[in-house]
Design an enzyme around this catalytic site. Structure first.
Site, short mmCIF file in Angstrom:
data_model
loop_
_atom_site.label_atom_id
_atom_site.label_comp_id
_atom_site.label_asym_id
_atom_site.label_seq_id
_atom_site.Cartn_x
_atom_site.Cartn_y
_atom_site.Cartn_z
N GLN A 131 0.85 -1.19 0.00
CA GLN A 131 0.00 0.00 0.00
C GLN A 131 0.89 1.24 0.00
O GLN A 131 1.92 1.26 0.64
CB GLN A 131 -0.90 0.01 1.25
CG GLN A 131 -1.80 -1.21 1.38
CD GLN A 131 -2.73 -1.41 0.20
OE1 GLN A 131 -3.29 -0.46 -0.33
NE2 GLN A 131 -2.88 -2.65 -0.24
N GLY A 132 0.46 2.27 -0.72
CA GLY A 132 1.21 3.51 -0.73
C GLY A 132 2.13 3.64 -1.93
O GLY A 132 2.82 4.64 -2.08
N CYS A 133 2.14 2.62 -2.79
CA CYS A 133 2.95 2.69 -4.00
C CYS A 133 2.08 3.17 -5.15
O CYS A 133 0.93 2.77 -5.27
CB CYS A 133 3.54 1.33 -4.35
SG CYS A 133 4.99 0.92 -3.39
N GLN A 134 2.68 3.98 -5.99
CA GLN A 134 1.99 4.50 -7.16
C GLN A 134 1.70 3.36 -8.14
O GLN A 134 0.66 3.30 -8.76
CB GLN A 134 2.91 5.56 -7.76
CG GLN A 134 2.55 6.10 -9.08
CD GLN A 134 3.56 7.17 -9.48
OE1 GLN A 134 4.07 7.91 -8.66
NE2 GLN A 134 3.84 7.26 -10.75
N SER A 135 2.65 2.45 -8.28
CA SER A 135 2.44 1.29 -9.14
C SER A 135 2.18 0.07 -8.26
O SER A 135 2.31 0.14 -7.05
CB SER A 135 3.66 1.07 -10.03
OG SER A 135 4.83 1.48 -9.41
#
Length: 140
Positions: free
Chosen positions: A49-53
């Site tokens: 969670q929290g990743c753009q990809s």
């Protein structure tokens, strides 16, 4: 090799490059050597969670060592997680928990990422440490 020795090796490798374009290319190359996660582990539970990809990470205990596999749908992100896995995979959970991540700052990675990618990097580190924490608790 210890985590610190691997991190020092990574810092040395990055110091060979003169500019960030070369470093980005190297990160992408590292991503190609990433120990890939098996399809069955590409689940919502393993997404960071929290990743753009999308980044999936799986960990399992082999003996007393934590072994990580991962994948991402973005080539740069795949390289970033490859660097982290290289530093932390095949290490004892307690060593992963005790390890610092100063080498990320030493290679200048965080400052050369977009804010969303930098947040994703922090989330990746947290996820690896959470796996280590869970495995470490089993040994206490």
């Amino acid at each position: 090799m210890s985590i610190k020795e691997i991190q020092d090796e990574i810092v040395d490798e990055f110091s060979m490059f003169d500019d960030w374009m070369q470093r980005y290319e190297y990160i992408i190359e590292l991503g190609k050597s990433l120990p890939l996660i098996e399809e069955q582990y590409k689940t919502d539970d393993n997404i960071i969670q929290g990743c753009q990809s999308k980044v999936w990470v799986h960990a399992e205990l082999q003996g007393d060592k934590v072994v990580f596999t991962a994948d991402s749908d973005a080539i740069l992100t795949k390289g970033i997680i490859a660097i982290l896995i290289r530093a932390f995979s095949n290490q004892k959970a307690s060593a992963i928990l005790d390890a610092n991540t100063d080498f990320i700052d030493e290679i200048g990675l965080k400052e050369h990422l977009s804010p969303t990618r930098a947040n994703g990097l922090v989330s990746m580190i947290k996820k690896l440490k959470m796996y280590a924490l869970a495995f470490n608790a089993k040994y206490e």
